[in-house]
Scaffold this motif. Structure first.
Motif, PDB file in Angstrom:
ATOM      1  N   GLU A   1       9.467   5.009  -7.106  1.00 10.57           N
ATOM      2  CA  GLU A   1       8.038   5.241  -6.921  1.00 10.57           C
ATOM      3  C   GLU A   1       7.234   4.595  -8.043  1.00 10.57           C
ATOM      4  OE1 GLU A   1       4.898   9.009  -6.805  1.00 10.57           O
ATOM      5  OE2 GLU A   1       7.067   9.345  -6.879  1.00 10.57           O
TER       6      GLU A   1
ATOM      7  N   HIS B   1      -4.060  13.539   3.850  1.00  7.66           N
ATOM      8  CA  HIS B   1      -4.948  12.375   3.906  1.00  7.66           C
ATOM      9  C   HIS B   1      -4.648  11.481   5.103  1.00  7.66           C
ATOM     10  CE1 HIS B   1      -5.224  13.682  -0.295  1.00  7.66           C
ATOM     11  NE2 HIS B   1      -6.423  13.143  -0.311  1.00  7.66           N
ATOM     12  N   CYS B   2      -4.088  12.059   6.147  1.00 10.49           N
ATOM     13  CA  CYS B   2      -3.864  11.277   7.369  1.00 10.49           C
ATOM     14  C   CYS B   2      -5.069  11.504   8.294  1.00 10.49           C
ATOM     15  CB  CYS B   2      -2.568  11.704   8.054  1.00 10.49           C
ATOM     16  SG  CYS B   2      -1.085  11.256   7.125  1.00 10.49           S
TER      17      CYS B   2
ATOM     18  N   GLY C   1       2.131  10.704   3.509  1.00 10.35           N
ATOM     19  CA  GLY C   1       0.715  10.850   3.231  1.00 10.35           C
ATOM     20  C   GLY C   1      -0.024   9.529   3.300  1.00 10.35           C
ATOM     21  N   GLU C   2      -1.183   9.581   3.909  1.00 10.48           N
ATOM     22  CA  GLU C   2      -2.068   8.424   4.051  1.00 10.48           C
ATOM     23  C   GLU C   2      -1.398   7.274   4.810  1.00 10.48           C
ATOM     24  OE1 GLU C   2      -5.180   5.965   1.179  1.00 10.48           O
ATOM     25  OE2 GLU C   2      -4.109   7.713   0.402  1.00 10.48           O
TER      26      GLU C   2
ATOM     27  N   SER D   1       7.483   5.723  -2.433  1.00 14.26           N
ATOM     28  CA  SER D   1       6.047   5.948  -2.265  1.00 14.26           C
ATOM     29  C   SER D   1       5.243   5.056  -3.198  1.00 14.26           C
ATOM     30  CB  SER D   1       5.716   7.417  -2.541  1.00 14.26           C
ATOM     31  OG  SER D   1       6.055   7.761  -3.866  1.00 14.26           O
ATOM     32  N   GLY D   2       4.085   4.655  -2.719  1.00 16.14           N
ATOM     33  CA  GLY D   2       3.172   3.847  -3.517  1.00 16.14           C
ATOM     34  C   GLY D   2       3.558   2.397  -3.653  1.00 16.14           C
TER      35      GLY D   2
ATOM     36  N   SER E   1       4.848   7.893   1.258  1.00 18.87           N
ATOM     37  CA  SER E   1       3.410   8.133   1.120  1.00 18.87           C
ATOM     38  C   SER E   1       2.734   6.965   0.403  1.00 18.87           C
ATOM     39  CB  SER E   1       3.164   9.428   0.349  1.00 18.87           C
ATOM     40  OG  SER E   1       3.737  10.532   1.012  1.00 18.87           O
ATOM     41  N   TRP E   2       1.516   6.661   0.820  1.00 21.97           N
ATOM     42  CA  TRP E   2       0.672   5.629   0.224  1.00 21.97           C
ATOM     43  C   TRP E   2       1.309   4.234   0.275  1.00 21.97           C
ATOM     44  CZ3 TRP E   2       1.437  10.209  -2.782  1.00 21.97           C
ATOM     45  CH2 TRP E   2       0.395  11.139  -2.644  1.00 21.97           C
ATOM     46  N   CYS E   3       2.134   3.998   1.265  1.00 22.33           N
ATOM     47  CA  CYS E   3       2.631   2.639   1.520  1.00 22.33           C
ATOM     48  C   CYS E   3       1.664   2.007   2.529  1.00 22.33           C
ATOM     49  CB  CYS E   3       4.055   2.670   2.061  1.00 22.33           C
ATOM     50  SG  CYS E   3       5.274   3.282   0.878  1.00 22.33           S
ATOM     51  N   SER E   4       0.800   1.199   2.012  1.00 19.50           N
ATOM     52  CA  SER E   4      -0.333   0.727   2.812  1.00 19.50           C
ATOM     53  C   SER E   4       0.073  -0.205   3.947  1.00 19.50           C
ATOM     54  CB  SER E   4      -1.341   0.012   1.898  1.00 19.50           C
ATOM     55  OG  SER E   4      -0.709  -1.037   1.172  1.00 19.50           O
TER      56      SER E   4
END
Length: 704
Positions: free
Chosen positions: A286, A390-391, A363-364, A311-312, A337-340
Motif C-alpha cells: 500500500e 465513498h462509493c 472504497g472509492e 490499495s492506493g 481501495s482508492w485504485c483509480s
C-alpha cells in the motif's frame, strides 16, 4: 671458657678463605631434604670424628644405633645448635682464639651464622625418667650409612624421599597453562544465533550487521526474516538495505508488508526482489511507487497468496485482478481501495475464481451500480467484511440486490423476502450519498450476524431507515451515525430498547444536531457495556455527563487497596456542545477521583477502578488531561486538589464578569484564583510525591 670445653666437641679445622680449586670443587647448593642427606653423608665420612672417637651425649640413649637427634646436633644444617668449637662462634670465646685443631678435610660452612638467641635444652638428671621416656628417634634403615667413611647407598626409599612433595615447587607458584583461544560466537550453533536475533527489531538487526562479517551473514539469514513488516521503520532504512533483506530472505519470508516504502521505486524493475520472494502468504504494498509490470510479475511468482493489499496504487488495473484470479485461488483478503484505474469488472473475476474470499475492501471504486456484479455477490454469500466507503455509484437497487437478490419469494405473513441470511459481520457504507431509506430498509432481517455498521454521512437517511434495522441486529457492537442531520431522539430511544443494547460498545452520533438528553440518557442507562461515546456538536448537556459518571461508578467494582491504579472505562467526546458547561465537566472529574470513606457497611475506604476519559472544550482540555493523568497514576489527592482549584477559578471568573459594587475585588479574586489554578495545573506535588516540578514564582530575571 674455651679451655674448659671438652676435647670431643672440637670440630675439624675450617679454612676461612678457600682456594680457587676448592671453589671449583664445591657443588651447587642444594635445598630441602637433599641438603639434609648431603649433611649426613658429610658427617659420616669425616675422618676427624672417627679419629677423636666421640662419646655419646649424656642426654641421649646409646646403643650403637644412630638417631636423627644426634645427627642434627652435630651437623652444620641443624637448627638446634652449632659446635662451640667453631671459629665463627666468637661470642662464646671471650676474645680468645678458637681455631680448631682437627684435620682440614672437613668443608667449611656455606655461610656465617650468628645465633643471638641459642636454644637451650634442659637435661633432667633423673635417671629413671631418662630410662623410661624416649629421648630420640631411631634413624630409618634406608638412611643409615653402611660403614664409616663410605657414602650412603641410593636405595628406592631414598630416591622416593628425594623426589617427594618438598622437592617440587608449590602448586600455587606453578604457571598455569594458557587456554587456547575460544571463539564463542563462532562455536555457537546457528540455530541459537538466530534465536538471539529474533528478540531484536528489524531496525536493530540491520545495525548489528555492521559489527563483523560473521554478524552480517547471520543478520541477513533468510530464516530470520520469515515476517518482514517495514511499515514502522521504512523512513529510517535505505532502499539498498531493504532490498538486500528482501532478496536474502526471499525463499523464507511469508509475511511481507512494505506499506509506504517509496525508496524501493527503482528496485522493482529488476528481478532482485521479484525472483527472491516466491512463498508469500501475506502481501501489502500500500502506497508504494511500483510499476504495472512489476506488480504483475510479483503476483505471478507467488501463487500461495492469502492476504493482498494493493490499495492506493494507480498501477493496479483489471489486468492485475485477472492475474490474481488465475494465479492466486486461495485469496481470502483483498484490499483495492482508492485504485483509480480499477472497477467492478476486475473484482468480479476475482469473485468467480476465489471461493474463499471473505474480506473485500473496495472504497472509492466505481461500478457498484452494476446489478450483475451485485447479484454475483449475493449468490456467492462468502463475504464477512464489505467496505464500500465513498462509493457514490452505489444505489438503493444495487444494495437491495446484494441482500435480497432478484425477485425473491415473499413471505405472506411478514411480507419479507425469503432468502438465506447474509454472512456479513462488518458493513461500511460511509459517504454513499446515493443511498436512501429504501435501500437501508432492505438490510433489516437479512444481516443478523452484523457486528459493525457504519452509515455516517449518508445525509438522506431518517429514523424510518434505522427503526427496523436496529431491531434486527442482536449482535451489533459498533454503530456509526455521524453527520446524519435528519435523525432525532427516536432513534436513540429505539436503540436503548433494541436486542443489541447489552452488546453495544461504540456509538458515534457526532454532528447529529437534533439529538439531545432525552435519547442519550436512556442509552446510558440501558447500555452497560459502552466504552466509546462520541457526541460532539450535539444538544447533550451536563445531565448526560453526570449520568455517565454515575453509570461508570455503579458498573465498576471498587478497590480497597490504594495501590491498584484505575483504568479508562469510558471515553467521551463532548467538545463544541453548547449545553455542556464546566459544572458537568467538574462532576466527571470529581467522580473519577472519588474516595468512599468508611461507613457502617464498609470499614475500609474504597477507590475507583474505572474512570471516564473526557474530551471537551479546548480551554478546559489541559486541566482535564492533567487531572486524568494524576488519577491514572494513583495520586487521587493531587487530582482532587486540582479539580477544587479549577472550580474555584471558574467560579471567581464568573463572579468577575458580573456588574455592580465590588467589581475590582471580584476581579482581584479571579486573578488570584487563576494563578493558584495555573500553579497547580503545572505540577503541584501531592502527598504521594507524584507530579512535575512546581513553577518558580519568586524573583527571577527582569528580562524574563
Amino acid at each position: 671458657m674455651a679451655a674448659t670445653m671438652p676435647e670431643e666437641l672440637v670440630e675439624s679445622p675450617v679454612s676461612n678463605t678457600p682456594t680457587s680449586s676448592q671453589a671449583e670443587a664445591i657443588p651447587m647448593k642444594l635445598k630441602g631434604r637433599k641438603r639434609l642427606l648431603q649433611s649426613l653423608q658429610r658427617i659420616s665420612s669425616s675422618p676427624s670424628l672417627a679419629k677423636m672417637g666421640r662419646a655419646p651425649t649424656s642426654g641421649y640413649r646409646s646403643g650403637g644405633k644412630g638417631s636423627i637427634s644426634c645427627v642434627s646436633l652435630t651437623s652444620s644444617g641443624s637448627s638446634y645448635g652449632h659446635s662451640y668449637s667453631n671459629s665463627y662462634s666468637s661470642q662464646n670465646s671471650a676474645d680468645f682464639s678458637t681455631a680448631p685443631t682437627s684435620a682440614a678435610s672437613t668443608p667449611s660452612p656455606d655461610f656465617v651464622h650468628f645465633d643471638l638467641k641459642p636454644r637451650v635444652r634442659i637435661i633432667d638428671n633423673d635417671s629413671d625418667s631418662r630410662a623410661t621416656a624416649p629421648t630420640s628417634v631411631p634413624m630409618p634403615l634406608g638412611l643409615r650409612p653402611s660403614s664409616k667413611g663410605l657414602p650412603l647407598s641410593i636405595t628406592p626409599e631414598v630416591s622416593e624421599v628425594m623426589g617427594d612433595y618438598f622437592s617440587k615447587p608449590p602448586p600455587h607458584l606453578s604457571k598455569l597453562k594458557r587456554r587456547p583461544n575460544f571463539d564463542f560466537w563462532g562455536e555457537m550453533p546457528n540455530e541459537i544465533k538466530l534465536e538471539i536475533f529474533r528478540h531484536l527489531d528489524p531496525k536493530e538487526i540491520v545495525r548489528c550487521s555492521l559489527v563483523s562479517k560473521a554478524w552480517h551473514k547471520t543478520c541477513f539469514d533468510g530464516q530470520l526474516w520469515t515476517s518482514l513488516d517495514a511499515s514502522e521503520f521504512y523512513r529510517d532504512i535505505p532502499g539498498d538495505s531493504l532490498a538486500k533483506i528482501i532478496s536474502s530472505a526471499g525463499p523464507f519470508v511469508k509475511h511481507l508488508n512494505l506499506r509506504g516504502c517509496v525508496q524501493l521505486r527503482d528496485k522493482w524493475g529488476g528481478e532482485e526482489i521479484s525472483d527472491a520472494c516466491r512463498n508469500l502468504v501475506n502481501f501489502s504494498i500500500e502506497g508504494c511507487r511500483i510499476g504495472r509490470s512489476a506488480i504483475h510479475y510479483f503476483l505471478l511468482r507467488n501463487t500461495r497468496l492469502v492476504h493482498i493489499n494493493v490499495s492506493g496504487l494507480p498501477a493496479v488495473t483489471n489486468s492485475a485482478m485477472k492475474i490474481i484470479a488465475q494465479s492466486c485461488p486461495s485469496v481470502e483478503y483483498l484490499n483495492v481501495s482508492w485504485c483509480s484505474n480499477l472497477d467492478t469488472r476486475g473484482i468480479g473475476k476475482v469473485l468467480e475464481a476465489c471461493p474463499k474470499l471473505k474480506d473485500l475492501r473496495a472504497g472509492e471504486i466505481v461500478g457498484f451500480d452494476n446489478e450483475e456484479f451485485m447479484l454475483e455477490l449475493f449468490e456467492k454469500n462468502t463475504l464477512e467484511t464489505l467496505i464500500l466507503n465513498h462509493c457514490s455509484s452505489l444505489t438503493d437497487e444495487a444494495l437491495k440486490i446484494l441482500v435480497e437478490g432478484v425477485e425473491p419469494e415473499i413471505d405472506v405473513l411478514t411480507e419479507r423476502p425469503m432468502v438465506p441470511p447474509r454472512k456479513l459481520k462488518h458493513l461500511d457504507l460511509t459517504r454513499c450519498q446515493g443511498l436512501t431509506d429504501k435501500g437501508v430498509k432492505s438490510l433489516a432481517g437479512n444481516v443478523p450476524h452484523i457486528e459493525g455498521l457504519q452509515l455516517s454521512k449518508c445525509n438522506l437517511l431518517t429514523d424510518d431507515a434505522l427503526t427496523d434495522l436496529i431491531a434486527s441486529v442482536p449482535r451489533l457492537t459498533h454503530l456509526d451515525l455521524e453527520e446524519l442531520d435528519e435523525l432525532s431522539n427516536t432513534t436513540l430511544q429505539n436503540l436503548a430498547k433494541a436486542p443489541c443494547k447489552d452488546r453495544l460498545e461504540h456509538l458515534c452520533i457526532s454532528y447529529c444536531e437534533e439529538l439531545g438528553d432525552s435519547g442519550m440518557l436512556q442509552v446510558l442507562k440501558n447500555c452497560p457495556r459502552l466504552k466509546n461515546l462520541e457526541m460532539d456538536n450535539t444538544r447533550v448537556s451536563d445531565l448526560v455527563l453526570a449520568e455517565a459518571a454515575s453509570v461508570v461508578r455503579q458498573r465498576s467494582k471498587r478497590s480497597s487497596s490504594p495501590q491498584n491504579r484505575p483504568c479508562v472505562g469510558l471515553r467521551m467526546v463532548v467538545y463544541d456542545c453548547q449545553n455542556v458547561t464546566w459544572t458537568g465537566v467538574r462532576e466527571v472529574l470529581s467522580r473519577n477521583a472519588e474516595i468512599k470513606r468508611p461507613n457502617a457497611s464498609s470499614h475500609t475506604p474504597s477507590y475507583p477502578t474505572e474512570i471516564i476519559q473526557l474530551k471537551c472544550f479546548y480551554g478546559w482540555q489541559m486541566t482535564v488531561e492533567e487531572h486524568t493523568k494524576r488519577v491514572l497514576k494513583g495520586d487521587l489527592a493531587a487530582a482532587s486538589r486540582l479539580e477544587r482549584k479549577w472550580a474555584e477559578y471558574m467560579m471567581s471568573n464568573e463572579e468577575a464578569g458580573a456588574t455592580g459594587a465590588g467589581a475590582r475585588r471580584r476581579r482581584r479574586r479571579a486573578r488570584e484564583a487563576a494563578m493558584l489554578h495555573a500553579d497547580e495545573e503545572e505540577g503541584g506535588v501531592g502527598t504521594g510525591g507524584i507530579g512535575r516540578r512546581r513553577r518558580a514564582r519568586s524573583g527571577g530575571c527582569i528580562v524574563m
